[in-house]
Design an enzyme around this catalytic site. Structure first.
Site, PDB file in Angstrom:
ATOM      1  N   LYS A  82      73.938  50.440  17.044  1.00 36.36           N
ATOM      2  CA  LYS A  82      74.693  50.716  18.283  1.00 36.36           C
ATOM      3  C   LYS A  82      74.679  49.505  19.208  1.00 36.36           C
ATOM      4  O   LYS A  82      75.702  49.081  19.728  1.00 36.36           O
ATOM      5  CB  LYS A  82      74.079  51.949  18.954  1.00 36.36           C
ATOM      6  CG  LYS A  82      74.643  52.388  20.288  1.00 36.36           C
ATOM      7  CD  LYS A  82      74.063  51.719  21.493  1.00 36.36           C
ATOM      8  CE  LYS A  82      72.568  51.767  21.651  1.00 36.36           C
ATOM      9  NZ  LYS A  82      72.011  53.038  21.956  1.00 36.36           N
ATOM     10  N   HIS A  99      65.408  33.794  42.168  1.00 38.57           N
ATOM     11  CA  HIS A  99      66.739  33.501  42.692  1.00 38.57           C
ATOM     12  C   HIS A  99      67.417  32.414  41.881  1.00 38.57           C
ATOM     13  O   HIS A  99      66.768  31.425  41.551  1.00 38.57           O
ATOM     14  CB  HIS A  99      66.614  33.061  44.163  1.00 38.57           C
ATOM     15  CG  HIS A  99      67.932  32.889  44.822  1.00 38.57           C
ATOM     16  ND1 HIS A  99      68.736  33.964  45.151  1.00 38.57           N
ATOM     17  CD2 HIS A  99      68.618  31.763  45.184  1.00 38.57           C
ATOM     18  CE1 HIS A  99      69.847  33.505  45.722  1.00 38.57           C
ATOM     19  NE2 HIS A  99      69.805  32.185  45.736  1.00 38.57           N
ATOM     20  N   CYS A 112      69.940  53.336  17.644  1.00 37.63           N
ATOM     21  CA  CYS A 112      69.710  52.247  18.592  1.00 37.63           C
ATOM     22  C   CYS A 112      70.150  50.867  18.111  1.00 37.63           C
ATOM     23  O   CYS A 112      70.858  50.161  18.828  1.00 37.63           O
ATOM     24  CB  CYS A 112      68.211  52.135  18.918  1.00 37.63           C
ATOM     25  SG  CYS A 112      67.305  53.672  18.857  1.00 37.63           S
ATOM     26  N   GLU A 133      66.438  40.368  41.775  1.00 37.78           N
ATOM     27  CA  GLU A 133      65.755  40.096  43.050  1.00 37.78           C
ATOM     28  C   GLU A 133      66.161  41.113  44.119  1.00 37.78           C
ATOM     29  O   GLU A 133      65.443  41.327  45.086  1.00 37.78           O
ATOM     30  CB  GLU A 133      66.030  38.672  43.549  1.00 37.78           C
ATOM     31  CG  GLU A 133      67.458  38.411  43.965  1.00 37.78           C
ATOM     32  CD  GLU A 133      67.688  36.981  44.472  1.00 37.78           C
ATOM     33  OE1 GLU A 133      66.831  36.474  45.220  1.00 37.78           O
ATOM     34  OE2 GLU A 133      68.713  36.374  44.112  1.00 37.78           O
ATOM     35  N   GLU A 148      78.176  55.882  25.266  1.00 42.94           N
ATOM     36  CA  GLU A 148      77.958  54.593  24.597  1.00 42.94           C
ATOM     37  C   GLU A 148      79.109  54.280  23.649  1.00 42.94           C
ATOM     38  O   GLU A 148      79.642  53.164  23.640  1.00 42.94           O
ATOM     39  CB  GLU A 148      76.618  54.596  23.852  1.00 42.94           C
ATOM     40  CG  GLU A 148      75.427  54.576  24.808  1.00 42.94           C
ATOM     41  CD  GLU A 148      74.076  54.502  24.124  1.00 42.94           C
ATOM     42  OE1 GLU A 148      73.097  54.148  24.798  1.00 42.94           O
ATOM     43  OE2 GLU A 148      73.974  54.811  22.911  1.00 42.94           O
ATOM     44  N   CYS A 150      67.018  55.448  14.357  1.00 43.38           N
ATOM     45  CA  CYS A 150      67.054  54.276  15.239  1.00 43.38           C
ATOM     46  C   CYS A 150      67.549  53.034  14.509  1.00 43.38           C
ATOM     47  O   CYS A 150      68.458  52.353  14.956  1.00 43.38           O
ATOM     48  CB  CYS A 150      65.658  54.043  15.806  1.00 43.38           C
ATOM     49  SG  CYS A 150      65.554  52.567  16.804  1.00 43.38           S
ATOM     50  N   TYR A 191      74.357  60.532  26.235  1.00 47.46           N
ATOM     51  CA  TYR A 191      74.135  59.149  25.819  1.00 47.46           C
ATOM     52  C   TYR A 191      75.167  58.664  24.791  1.00 47.46           C
ATOM     53  O   TYR A 191      75.788  57.628  24.962  1.00 47.46           O
ATOM     54  CB  TYR A 191      72.785  59.043  25.100  1.00 47.46           C
ATOM     55  CG  TYR A 191      71.527  58.967  25.913  1.00 47.46           C
ATOM     56  CD1 TYR A 191      70.865  57.761  26.077  1.00 47.46           C
ATOM     57  CD2 TYR A 191      70.945  60.100  26.447  1.00 47.46           C
ATOM     58  CE1 TYR A 191      69.660  57.681  26.759  1.00 47.46           C
ATOM     59  CE2 TYR A 191      69.739  60.026  27.142  1.00 47.46           C
ATOM     60  CZ  TYR A 191      69.097  58.813  27.292  1.00 47.46           C
ATOM     61  OH  TYR A 191      67.911  58.733  27.971  1.00 47.46           O
TER      62      TYR A 191
HETATM   63  P1  NDP Z   1      72.973  64.628  24.736  1.00 49.06           P
HETATM   64  O1  NDP Z   1      72.144  65.831  24.718  1.00 49.06           O
HETATM   65  O2  NDP Z   1      72.576  63.449  25.538  1.00 49.06           O
HETATM   66  O3  NDP Z   1      74.456  65.030  25.182  1.00 49.06           O
HETATM   67  C1  NDP Z   1      75.169  66.017  24.516  1.00 49.06           C
HETATM   68  C2  NDP Z   1      76.480  66.211  25.241  1.00 49.06           C
HETATM   69  O4  NDP Z   1      77.306  67.057  24.477  1.00 49.06           O
HETATM   70  C3  NDP Z   1      76.303  66.868  26.606  1.00 49.06           C
HETATM   71  O5  NDP Z   1      77.178  66.235  27.507  1.00 49.06           O
HETATM   72  C4  NDP Z   1      76.716  68.319  26.353  1.00 49.06           C
HETATM   73  O6  NDP Z   1      77.322  68.936  27.442  1.00 49.06           O
HETATM   74  C5  NDP Z   1      77.777  68.133  25.284  1.00 49.06           C
HETATM   75  N1  NDP Z   1      77.913  69.335  24.448  1.00 49.06           N
HETATM   76  C6  NDP Z   1      76.938  70.023  23.828  1.00 49.06           C
HETATM   77  N2  NDP Z   1      77.461  71.038  23.117  1.00 49.06           N
HETATM   78  C7  NDP Z   1      78.790  70.977  23.288  1.00 49.06           C
HETATM   79  C8  NDP Z   1      79.870  71.763  22.830  1.00 49.06           C
HETATM   80  N3  NDP Z   1      79.675  72.802  22.033  1.00 49.06           N
HETATM   81  N4  NDP Z   1      81.118  71.430  23.201  1.00 49.06           N
HETATM   82  C9  NDP Z   1      81.339  70.370  24.038  1.00 49.06           C
HETATM   83  N5  NDP Z   1      80.350  69.598  24.506  1.00 49.06           N
HETATM   84  C10 NDP Z   1      79.085  69.893  24.140  1.00 49.06           C
HETATM   85  O7  NDP Z   1      73.159  64.269  23.203  1.00 49.06           O
HETATM   86  P2  NDP Z   1      73.650  62.973  22.442  1.00 49.06           P
HETATM   87  O8  NDP Z   1      74.229  63.492  21.177  1.00 49.06           O
HETATM   88  O9  NDP Z   1      74.508  62.117  23.301  1.00 49.06           O
HETATM   89  O10 NDP Z   1      72.301  62.200  22.170  1.00 49.06           O
HETATM   90  C11 NDP Z   1      71.164  62.857  21.629  1.00 49.06           C
HETATM   91  C12 NDP Z   1      69.901  62.242  22.134  1.00 49.06           C
HETATM   92  O11 NDP Z   1      69.664  61.005  21.478  1.00 49.06           O
HETATM   93  C13 NDP Z   1      69.915  61.888  23.612  1.00 49.06           C
HETATM   94  O12 NDP Z   1      69.586  62.982  24.413  1.00 49.06           O
HETATM   95  C14 NDP Z   1      68.897  60.801  23.701  1.00 49.06           C
HETATM   96  O13 NDP Z   1      67.631  61.341  23.879  1.00 49.06           O
HETATM   97  C15 NDP Z   1      69.002  60.116  22.345  1.00 49.06           C
HETATM   98  N6  NDP Z   1      69.768  58.867  22.469  1.00 49.06           N
HETATM   99  C16 NDP Z   1      69.220  57.837  23.173  1.00 49.06           C
HETATM  100  C17 NDP Z   1      69.923  56.665  23.339  1.00 49.06           C
HETATM  101  C18 NDP Z   1      69.326  55.560  24.155  1.00 49.06           C
HETATM  102  O14 NDP Z   1      68.123  55.540  24.349  1.00 49.06           O
HETATM  103  N7  NDP Z   1      70.145  54.642  24.675  1.00 49.06           N
HETATM  104  C19 NDP Z   1      71.228  56.458  22.750  1.00 49.06           C
HETATM  105  C20 NDP Z   1      71.720  57.614  22.039  1.00 49.06           C
HETATM  106  C21 NDP Z   1      70.993  58.759  21.910  1.00 49.06           C
HETATM  107  P3  NDP Z   1      76.495  69.672  28.593  1.00 49.06           P
HETATM  108  O15 NDP Z   1      75.879  68.543  29.355  1.00 49.06           O
HETATM  109  O16 NDP Z   1      77.549  70.395  29.342  1.00 49.06           O
HETATM  110  O17 NDP Z   1      75.512  70.557  27.913  1.00 49.06           O
END
Ligand code: NDP
Length: 452
Positions: free
Chosen positions: A52, A437, A49, A442, A183, A44, A179
């Site tokens: 980012k 407002h 976080c 709101e 982002e 984080c 995510y």
């Molecule tokens: P996520 O699990 O959110 O997303 C992973 C993405 O990668 C999905 O779209 C998935 O596709 C895709 N994917 C997985 N494997 C492959 C592959 N082999 N080839 C192509 N695409 C693939 O993971 P992130 O890495 O984005 O983030 C990890 C976690 O960190 C998040 O789930 C969240 O909990 C946390 N986080 C929180 C944030 C916040 O609070 N703002 C910011 C950043 C991270 P599919 O959907 O098809 O499986």
């Protein structure tokens, strides 16, 4: 009995969850150690976080420069970004936070041990060739970005490296639909990089309310992100000019940077778990019970390494539950329902509670209230941004089941809505609340007409 062991609690990993557990246990008079091999504050603070969000702020200035003209400002020349200044100022801020974490641990009375910890049996931890004994071991080692293997995958980088790039690329390919992908696509696009977002599925952010995901997708495309949906990368080749990305449909694209944001895996490699009875899920995350106990009596785990909900505030709450379980009266609990979350994509998104799809599956009759409008900033600012808000209500009880927002300040607004949902507020409570407002928020208390 403490004397039998060097420590009451030995925490492996000084991230959000580990540090909270260590400080709270130390405050209760327990003898605590925290071992950390990398950076204080975990993902984080260092590569998640915090940096980012700083990059998100940086990437929003061009739109604000543009909007300022409608408010009478003249920006003398085309503003330019000095990436090195942004990156290094960010790093200085992170180092400041690292030292605050250092002081927090120090002042709590816990011992901070600098090095990689390996478990060597249920009560033994080795760091820098020294063996420490502990009544209880807490694994709080977090997660690590996962990049699938394919021809040329070694040319792809993860979010970790994004925070320390030598130069900003001219063209970037971001892979993933979760995510981190959305982002970083927003950040790169806002900083002026030609950005291509490649996702293997039909729509981004698939875990969220469908209608909201579509709004985000439209909003990102309107801001200039090039969308490649139902698309996957077959190979990456190095060329004289940079990288050549070949897609499954045999088309290709030249880029200077390929970011894989394809999920994160539990950080358990080389931790010595084979010397314990700790069990793992198929995805490598550590299995724990409701008190975060592993299958080995003296070993606990929490945070991203157990992969329940990979969010900093969740890890912190889990730490409080654990410390209360170990040293208190066991009354502190964690409720994984109605956890608010924000995705700092552009447009921003935040949500709490059930999606419309989940509510339809769980409740016999729901009402949906929807509002879509132009933010006030854009009236003179001239931008194309919109705000979309949605309330999902159980018709029978009138309870608000879900609250979703796409648009500026969504995270700030949904945090308050989360309290309302936690308190089981009804739509009538929302309607009886006086609005502020003029604000976007709101709108959540003035939505009178059902959309469906
Ligand atoms: P996520 O699990 O959110 O997303 C992973 C993405 O990668 C999905 O779209 C998935 O596709 C895709 N994917 C997985 N494997 C492959 C592959 N082999 N080839 C192509 N695409 C693939 O993971 P992130 O890495 O984005 O983030 C990890 C976690 O960190 C998040 O789930 C969240 O909990 C946390 N986080 C929180 C944030 C916040 O609070 N703002 C910011 C950043 C991270 P599919 O959907 O098809 O499986």
């Amino acid at each position: 009995m403490t004397e039998l062991f060097d420590y009451d609690l030995f925490v492996i990993g000084a991230g959000s969850g580990g540090v909270r557990a260590a400080r709270m246990a130390a405050a209760l008079g327990k003898k605590v150690a925290v071992a950390e091999e990398r950076y204080l504050g975990g993902t984080c603070v260092n590569v998640g976080c915090v940096p980012k969000k700083l990059f998100v702020y940086a990437s929003q200035f061009p739109e604000l420069f543009h909007a300022s003209a409608g408010f009478g400002w003249t920006i003398p020349q085309s503003p330019t970004l000095d990436w090195a200044t942004l990156r290094d100022n960010k790093t200085a801020e992170i180092e400041r936070l690292n030292s605050i974490y250092h002081d927090l641990i120090d002042n709590s009375g816990a011992d901070l041990i600098d090095g990689r910890a390996t478990i060597d049996g249920p009560h033994r931890v080795m760091v820098n060739n020294h063996t420490y004994t502990a009544r209880t071991i807490l694994i709080a080692t977090g997660g690590w970005p996962y990049i699938p293997e394919f021809p040329g995958s070694e040319h792809a980088i993860s979010s970790n490296e994004m925070f320390y790039l030598d130069t900003l690329p001219k063209t970037a390919v971001v892979v993933g639909g979760g995510y981190i992908a959305v982002e970083f696509a927003g950040i790169l696009n806002g900083l002026g990089v030609e950005t291509h977002l490649v996702y293997r599925g039909p729509s981004l952010l698939k875990a969220f309310d469908r209608e909201m995901s579509e709004k985000i997708q439209e909003g990102m495309a309107a801001k200039g992100v090039n969308m490649h949906l139902n698309s996957d990368i077959k190979a990456i080749n190095e060329t004289d000019a940079g990288l050549s990305v070949r897609f499954n449909d045999q088309t290709s694209l030249d880029a200077d940077l390929v970011l894989y944001a394809t999920g994160r895996k539990a950080n358990t490699a080389g931790l010595g778990l084979e010397t314990t009875k700790v069990r793992m899920h198929d995805n490598g995350a550590i299995q724990v019970d409701r008190n975060f106990a592993t299958a080995d009596d003296s070993i606990y785990a929490l945070g991203d390494v157990i992969d329940r909900v990979q969010l900093t505030p969740v890890a912190i709450q889990e730490a409080m539950v654990l410390v209360d379980h170990l040293y208190g009266d066991g009354q502190v609990t964690i409720d994984y329902s109605n956890i608010p979350t924000a995705v700092f994509c552009q447009p921003e998104f935040a949500t709490v509670g059930l999606t419309e799809e989940q509510a339809r599956a769980e409740y016999s009759d729901i009402a949906v209230y929807l509002s879509d409008f132009k933010p006030m900033l854009q009236t003179l600012g001239g931008g194309a941004d919109r705000i979309t808000m949605k309330l999902v209500v159980d018709t029978e009880s009138d309870r608000v089941l879900g609250c979703h927002m796409v648009g500026e300040h969504a995270a700030e607004i949904i945090q308050g809505m989360a309290i309302a949902l936690k308190a089981e507020a009804t739509k009538a409570h929302f309607d009886a609340t006086v609005g502020i407002h003029p604000s976007a928020a709101e709108e959540f208390v003035t939505m009178r007409n059902k959309s469906r």
